[in-house]
Design a protein around this motif. Structure first.
Motif, PDB file in Angstrom:
ATOM      1  N   CYS A 230       0.845  -1.204   0.000  1.00 47.43           N
ATOM      2  CA  CYS A 230       0.000   0.000   0.000  1.00 47.43           C
ATOM      3  C   CYS A 230       0.874   1.246   0.000  1.00 47.43           C
ATOM      4  CB  CYS A 230      -0.897   0.026   1.218  1.00 47.43           C
ATOM      5  SG  CYS A 230      -1.707  -1.531   1.586  1.00 47.43           S
ATOM      6  N   SER A 231       1.922   1.238  -0.818  1.00 47.05           N
ATOM      7  CA  SER A 231       2.850   2.372  -0.799  1.00 47.05           C
ATOM      8  C   SER A 231       2.342   3.568  -1.595  1.00 47.05           C
ATOM      9  CB  SER A 231       4.211   1.951  -1.355  1.00 47.05           C
ATOM     10  OG  SER A 231       4.696   0.836  -0.648  1.00 47.05           O
ATOM     11  N   LEU A 232       1.357   3.350  -2.460  1.00 44.80           N
ATOM     12  CA  LEU A 232       0.868   4.487  -3.242  1.00 44.80           C
ATOM     13  C   LEU A 232      -0.077   5.298  -2.359  1.00 44.80           C
ATOM     14  CD1 LEU A 232      -0.270   6.217  -5.613  1.00 44.80           C
ATOM     15  CD2 LEU A 232       1.817   4.999  -6.145  1.00 44.80           C
ATOM     16  N   GLN A 233       0.492   6.302  -1.701  1.00 42.17           N
ATOM     17  CA  GLN A 233      -0.250   7.071  -0.715  1.00 42.17           C
ATOM     18  C   GLN A 233      -0.122   8.555  -0.989  1.00 42.17           C
ATOM     19  OE1 GLN A 233       1.377   6.219   3.173  1.00 42.17           O
ATOM     20  NE2 GLN A 233       0.790   4.056   3.109  1.00 42.17           N
ATOM     21  N   ARG A 234      -1.084   9.289  -0.488  1.00 52.92           N
ATOM     22  CA  ARG A 234      -0.971  10.745  -0.479  1.00 52.92           C
ATOM     23  C   ARG A 234      -1.293  11.200   0.938  1.00 52.92           C
ATOM     24  NH1 ARG A 234      -4.407  15.048  -0.932  1.00 52.92           N
ATOM     25  NH2 ARG A 234      -3.363  16.935  -1.611  1.00 52.92           N
ATOM     26  N   LYS A 235      -0.409  11.980   1.515  1.00 52.22           N
ATOM     27  CA  LYS A 235      -0.574  12.434   2.894  1.00 52.22           C
ATOM     28  C   LYS A 235      -0.861  11.261   3.838  1.00 52.22           C
ATOM     29  CE  LYS A 235      -1.471  17.109   1.836  1.00 52.22           C
ATOM     30  NZ  LYS A 235      -2.071  18.346   2.026  1.00 52.22           N
ATOM     31  N   ARG A 348      -5.243  19.638  -6.345  1.00 51.46           N
ATOM     32  CA  ARG A 348      -4.792  19.246  -5.006  1.00 51.46           C
ATOM     33  C   ARG A 348      -5.774  18.345  -4.262  1.00 51.46           C
ATOM     34  NH1 ARG A 348      -1.222  23.492  -2.550  1.00 51.46           N
ATOM     35  NH2 ARG A 348      -0.233  24.482  -4.343  1.00 51.46           N
ATOM     36  N   PHE A 349      -6.423  17.501  -4.987  1.00 46.33           N
ATOM     37  CA  PHE A 349      -7.354  16.520  -4.399  1.00 46.33           C
ATOM     38  C   PHE A 349      -8.434  17.198  -3.548  1.00 46.33           C
ATOM     39  CE2 PHE A 349      -3.652  14.181  -5.630  1.00 46.33           C
ATOM     40  CZ  PHE A 349      -4.102  12.932  -5.995  1.00 46.33           C
ATOM     41  N   VAL A 420     -10.098   9.042 -10.684  1.00 47.38           N
ATOM     42  CA  VAL A 420      -9.864   8.114 -11.805  1.00 47.38           C
ATOM     43  C   VAL A 420      -8.696   8.555 -12.698  1.00 47.38           C
ATOM     44  CG1 VAL A 420     -10.846   7.208 -13.947  1.00 47.38           C
ATOM     45  CG2 VAL A 420     -12.127   7.032 -11.819  1.00 47.38           C
ATOM     46  N   PRO A 421      -8.640   9.828 -13.131  1.00 43.43           N
ATOM     47  CA  PRO A 421      -7.507  10.217 -13.987  1.00 43.43           C
ATOM     48  C   PRO A 421      -6.160  10.009 -13.300  1.00 43.43           C
ATOM     49  CG  PRO A 421      -9.197  11.931 -13.961  1.00 43.43           C
ATOM     50  CD  PRO A 421      -9.563  10.953 -12.894  1.00 43.43           C
ATOM     51  N   PHE A 422      -6.120  10.250 -12.010  1.00 45.25           N
ATOM     52  CA  PHE A 422      -4.893  10.028 -11.238  1.00 45.25           C
ATOM     53  C   PHE A 422      -4.506   8.546 -11.277  1.00 45.25           C
ATOM     54  CE2 PHE A 422      -3.156   8.549  -7.193  1.00 45.25           C
ATOM     55  CZ  PHE A 422      -1.993   9.300  -7.101  1.00 45.25           C
ATOM     56  N   SER A 423      -5.480   7.675 -11.031  1.00 38.55           N
ATOM     57  CA  SER A 423      -5.197   6.237 -11.025  1.00 38.55           C
ATOM     58  C   SER A 423      -4.679   5.770 -12.378  1.00 38.55           C
ATOM     59  CB  SER A 423      -6.464   5.445 -10.688  1.00 38.55           C
ATOM     60  OG  SER A 423      -6.885   5.747  -9.394  1.00 38.55           O
ATOM     61  N   TRP A 441       6.109   8.712  -3.545  1.00 34.78           N
ATOM     62  CA  TRP A 441       5.980   8.909  -4.982  1.00 34.78           C
ATOM     63  C   TRP A 441       5.091  10.111  -5.323  1.00 34.78           C
ATOM     64  CZ3 TRP A 441       2.527   9.216  -8.976  1.00 34.78           C
ATOM     65  CH2 TRP A 441       3.082   9.141 -10.254  1.00 34.78           C
ATOM     66  N   VAL A 442       3.935  10.184  -4.707  1.00 33.65           N
ATOM     67  CA  VAL A 442       2.993  11.264  -5.050  1.00 33.65           C
ATOM     68  C   VAL A 442       3.624  12.622  -4.756  1.00 33.65           C
ATOM     69  CG1 VAL A 442       0.723  12.278  -4.540  1.00 33.65           C
ATOM     70  CG2 VAL A 442       0.968   9.794  -4.738  1.00 33.65           C
ATOM     71  N   GLU A 443       4.214  12.728  -3.586  1.00 32.96           N
ATOM     72  CA  GLU A 443       4.838  13.986  -3.189  1.00 32.96           C
ATOM     73  C   GLU A 443       6.001  14.361  -4.121  1.00 32.96           C
ATOM     74  OE1 GLU A 443       7.342  15.473   0.595  1.00 32.96           O
ATOM     75  OE2 GLU A 443       5.813  13.971   1.020  1.00 32.96           O
ATOM     76  N   ASP A 444       6.809  13.373  -4.477  1.00 34.02           N
ATOM     77  CA  ASP A 444       8.013  13.646  -5.269  1.00 34.02           C
ATOM     78  C   ASP A 444       7.751  13.828  -6.756  1.00 34.02           C
ATOM     79  OD1 ASP A 444       9.501  13.518  -3.010  1.00 34.02           O
ATOM     80  OD2 ASP A 444      10.387  11.541  -3.405  1.00 34.02           O
ATOM     81  N   TYR A 445       6.803  13.071  -7.300  1.00 36.45           N
ATOM     82  CA  TYR A 445       6.669  13.055  -8.765  1.00 36.45           C
ATOM     83  C   TYR A 445       5.353  13.578  -9.296  1.00 36.45           C
ATOM     84  CZ  TYR A 445      10.769  10.115  -8.388  1.00 36.45           C
ATOM     85  OH  TYR A 445      11.999   9.642  -8.089  1.00 36.45           O
ATOM     86  N   TYR A 446       4.318  13.500  -8.495  1.00 35.35           N
ATOM     87  CA  TYR A 446       3.016  13.821  -9.058  1.00 35.35           C
ATOM     88  C   TYR A 446       2.744  15.328  -9.014  1.00 35.35           C
ATOM     89  CZ  TYR A 446      -1.929  14.229  -9.834  1.00 35.35           C
ATOM     90  OH  TYR A 446      -3.135  14.612 -10.324  1.00 35.35           O
TER      91      TYR A 446
END
Ligand code: ADP
Ligand code: ADP
Ligand code: MG
Length: 498
Positions: A230-235, A348-349, A420-423, A441-446
């Motif tokens: 479950c590494s794909l996380q945001r905040k 920003r979600f 959905v577009p994010f996924s 990942w989200v913080e660094d690349y997205y």
């Protein structure tokens, strides 16, 4: 006479619980709140009880007395708390016991102990699970936190002992940042959990989140059903999960699974539960916390094991013995879950509310949809933003990614923006394809801009996926023990990027 189940929850999880419960022959009762009087879950129930919490600041799902009143008036035998709300509240489990209602979860003492991360860590270390360096329990002042941080080195993370849902955490990079962060984390934790206790832990900058699913009964039988990544996380909140983890070698899986089972046995665990670990780039793993409830991402485990976790959660709560043994658990294929949240991933979600004018779900072999909404559903600000989950299984990881890609393309939702577009972007990104993504990942690349030109982005991403995957599998198969040496994944990523 058929036993009567109260589902003390709403949304997709209420529907999911009722599916298994009905197969077990239980009569399903749900609660209608005026805050969402036309919700989809109400239509799946055998009986609906109305409860007027419109003027009340607290939802009925957070009100133990109200829930117990409903149990008494409706001759309830079993209560399932779902996730969120009171699912990890020891007082609810106790109240159920006092009212002769079976609680679909572990013993109250276990919920209480595991709900406190410092106590959970103490028990984990007693059972031989590795811990990150940090304070031995709660720190009582920012000065104490400074002393610990000086010893273990920066960065550190300040965490709420009673925390959950990714809240009450602060990453601290240097000594001069401790006081400020300690005060704000303390205040946030006090407000959110009615408990301001904080502890200090070494912060791993770019880790993997890997968790093991436990299934136990009241008779001392405990098995594990493998891991989820479950590494794909945001905040600190999960967005995409998969099982198995592309990062674990069979040896590590065996070791971590066995240790998780030993831990569960040692504490006398007696339900479904999840042991969460943090893993660094060298595949060192550390116990983080235990969740004593069913988790949002449980379907990925169900998809690759064929085990109905909620049915077992209900069965063991009613005293049944586990008939599954560890040898019965076989993993077949690869499963991925995308959470569909009512959030604008391009802004920003930010939360989205409104009416779903049209929703069309993807269909087909090994595509599973868990939804709390339908056409014309009203999405309000009162509840969690998660509307649905798309889960797919493929015969291997590449196949699962391809299937999720198609599922997301065939999913249509009009009326509000979703994740959905994010996924779509993530599952087509090479870091996901390679399995090298981490919680950062989200913080660094997205960036929001990545979604601005989705068509070009998708074409480019598809090209990259095939190229990288072929390259990756070639290297992987040339190196039979490559999984053992996790660093090589990082090395390989760098090699492929150059
Ligand atoms: P999972 O591992 O099941 O995804 P999450 O941490 O995402 O767990 O939590 C699942 C749900 O429960 C989310 O809706 C989250 O907001 C909610 N939640 C988790 N812990 C708490 C808590 N202590 N208080 C309130 N809500 C919580
Ligand atoms: P919660 O109860 O809110 O789920 P966790 O302790 O499980 O809290 O942590 C949530 C997330 O925060 C983890 O999945 C991970 O991404 C991050 N995290 C927690 N502790 C650490 C740590 N020591 N180093 C790096 N990341 C961490
Ligand atoms: Mg957690």
């Amino acid at each position: 006479m058929a036993k009567r189940l109260l589902v003390a929850n709403r949304g997709e999880i209420a529907i999911r619980i009722m599916k298994s419960a009905k197969e077990l022959g239980l009569t399903c009762v749900v609660i209608k709140s005026p805050k969402e009087a036309d919700a989809l879950y109400l239509k799946h129930a055998d009986e609906v009880v109305s409860f007027d919490d419109a003027s009340n600041a607290t939802s009925v799902f957070l009100d133990i007395d109200a829930l117990m009143g409903i149990c008494r008036e409706n001759n309830i035998d079993v209560l399932h708390p779902g996730y969120g709300f009171l699912s990890e509240n020891p007082d609810l489990a106790n109240a159920c016991k006092e009212n002769n209602v079976v609680f679909a979860g572990p013993k109250s003492e276990l919920i209480r102990d595991m709900g406190n991360k410092t106590i959970a860590k103490e028990k984990a270390v007693e059972a031989g699970l590795p811990l990150l360096a940090g304070s031995a329990g709660v720190v009582h002042s920012y000065e104490e936190a400074e002393d610990i941080a000086d010893k273990i080195g920066y960065p550190v993370i300040l965490k709420a002992a009673a925390g959950g849902g990714g809240r009450g955490m602060r990453i601290v990079e240097s000594r001069d940042q401790i006081e400020k962060n300690y005060k704000s984390a303390h205040a946030e934790s006090l407000a959110a959990f009615n408990n301001g206790d904080l502890f200090v832990e070494k912060y791993i900058p770019s880790p993997k989140h890997i968790e093991f699913q436990i299934l136990a009964d009241m008779h001392g039988n405990v098995i594990h059903l493998g891991e989820r990544e479950c590494s794909l996380q945001r905040k600190h909140q999960k967005l995409i999960e998969e099982a198995p983890s592309p990062f674990l070698s069979p040896q590590k899986r065996e070791e971590m699974g066995q240790k998780s089972v030993e831990f569960a046995k040692k504490i006398g665990y007696d339900s479904v539960g999840t042991i969460e670990f943090i893993m660094d780039a060298n595949a060192n793993y550390y116990f983080m916390e235990m969740n004593t409830r069913i988790q949002v991402e449980h379907p990925v485990t169900e998809m690759i094991t064929g085990v109905d976790l909620i049915a077992w959660q209900l069965r063991v709560a009613m005293g049944e013995k586990l008939t599954l043994t560890q040898d019965d658990i076989k993993f077949q294929g690869w499963a991925i879950e995308c959470r569909i949240n009512a959030e604008d991933a391009q802004n920003r979600f930010s939360p989205e509310t409104g009416i779903i004018s049209q929703i069309i779900f993807p269909e087909g072999e090994d595509i599973r949809i868990e939804t709390g909404v339908e056409n014309n559903s009203v999405v309000t600000p009162y509840f969690d933003s998660m509307l649905a989950k798309i889960i797919v299984r493929g015969w291997d990881r590449q196949n699962a990614i391809g299937r999720m890609d198609r599922a997301l393309l065939n999913f249509r939702i009009d009326g509000l923006k979703t994740t959905v577009p994010f996924s779509k972007l993530v599952i087509n990104h090479r870091d996901f394809t390679l399995g090298t993504y981490t919680t950062k990942w989200v913080e660094d690349y997205y960036t929001d801009i990545m979604l601005e030109n989705p068509v070009d982005e998708m074409i480019a991403a598809h090209a990259a996926v095939y190229l990288y995957h072929n390259e990756f599998s070639k290297v992987a198969s040339d190196t039979p023990d490559f999984e053992e040496d996790s660093m090589s994944v990082w090395v390989m990523k760098r090699r492929l990027n150059s």
